[in-house]
Design an enzyme around this catalytic site. Sequence first.
Site, PDB file in Angstrom:
ATOM      1  N   VAL A  18       0.841  -1.202   0.000  1.00 38.42           N
ATOM      2  CA  VAL A  18       0.000   0.000   0.000  1.00 38.42           C
ATOM      3  C   VAL A  18       0.877   1.254   0.000  1.00 38.42           C
ATOM      4  O   VAL A  18       0.621   2.210  -0.743  1.00 38.42           O
ATOM      5  CB  VAL A  18      -0.951  -0.015   1.210  1.00 38.42           C
ATOM      6  CG1 VAL A  18      -1.699   1.319   1.322  1.00 38.42           C
ATOM      7  CG2 VAL A  18      -1.953  -1.158   1.084  1.00 38.42           C
ATOM      8  N   LYS A  33       8.291  -5.319  -8.413  1.00 38.93           N
ATOM      9  CA  LYS A  33       8.411  -6.312  -7.344  1.00 38.93           C
ATOM     10  C   LYS A  33       9.140  -7.501  -7.962  1.00 38.93           C
ATOM     11  O   LYS A  33       8.545  -8.283  -8.696  1.00 38.93           O
ATOM     12  CB  LYS A  33       7.044  -6.724  -6.804  1.00 38.93           C
ATOM     13  CG  LYS A  33       7.152  -7.844  -5.771  1.00 38.93           C
ATOM     14  CD  LYS A  33       6.224  -7.639  -4.614  1.00 38.93           C
ATOM     15  CE  LYS A  33       6.500  -8.660  -3.518  1.00 38.93           C
ATOM     16  NZ  LYS A  33       5.771  -8.397  -2.295  1.00 38.93           N
ATOM     17  N   LEU A 186      -7.331   3.760   6.784  1.00 37.79           N
ATOM     18  CA  LEU A 186      -8.321   4.395   5.912  1.00 37.79           C
ATOM     19  C   LEU A 186      -9.627   3.628   6.002  1.00 37.79           C
ATOM     20  O   LEU A 186      -9.636   2.394   6.024  1.00 37.79           O
ATOM     21  CB  LEU A 186      -7.824   4.424   4.469  1.00 37.79           C
ATOM     22  CG  LEU A 186      -6.484   5.147   4.229  1.00 37.79           C
ATOM     23  CD1 LEU A 186      -6.072   5.014   2.775  1.00 37.79           C
ATOM     24  CD2 LEU A 186      -6.580   6.608   4.643  1.00 37.79           C
TER      25      LEU A 186
END
Length: 208
Positions: A18, A33, A186
């Site tokens: 994130v 990645k 969030l």
Amino acid sequence: MTQGLIITGTDTGVGKTVFAAALAGALPASYWKPIQCGVADGGDSARVRALSGLAPDRIYPEAYRLAMAASPHRAAEAENTEISLAQLGLPSIEGPLVIEGAGGLMVPVNRQTLMIDVFASWRLPVVLIARTALGTINHSLLSIEALNGRNIPILGIAFVGEEIADTERTIAEMGNVRHLGRLPPLDALTPAKLADAFAAHFRLEDFR
């Protein structure tokens, strides 16, 4: 030479992906990645693309994409292969690159090499991602000590979770690292809310 930042964490599941999505979208940067373990949900590259708003050609394909959700060395062995460092060379690109590691620093890539050894070979600065939950002081300071022991530059530490001001201050001061900011929880994880949270809690110039 690739201008890159390595995103690593004090443990698996601390919020690296994130955070990487937020940073890559804000710079803007490309994302890579190199080793993905566990692809049942599409993997972290797909998640970063969805959350960052980056164009598909800014998401570089993994060097290794392994089905098992396990340490890279075990996931590779399950497919009768071994991760080779020769396949983990940095891509040559224009502009910044956000690189997300697999798991924590001491995760084995193969039976001889740890993730932190790969980072050392790249000679790029690291952003360490840490939870704010109980136990994070120990995990964070151990991670900082490991990075220092291999002379890997630490850009700073970024926290994910509810504010625990004393814990965050203690880690930054005792680890002698810069406190970059904290990504709060969030109520809904959407590209817009993530971008707003990153802009409110981090200074983009600290990552350039």
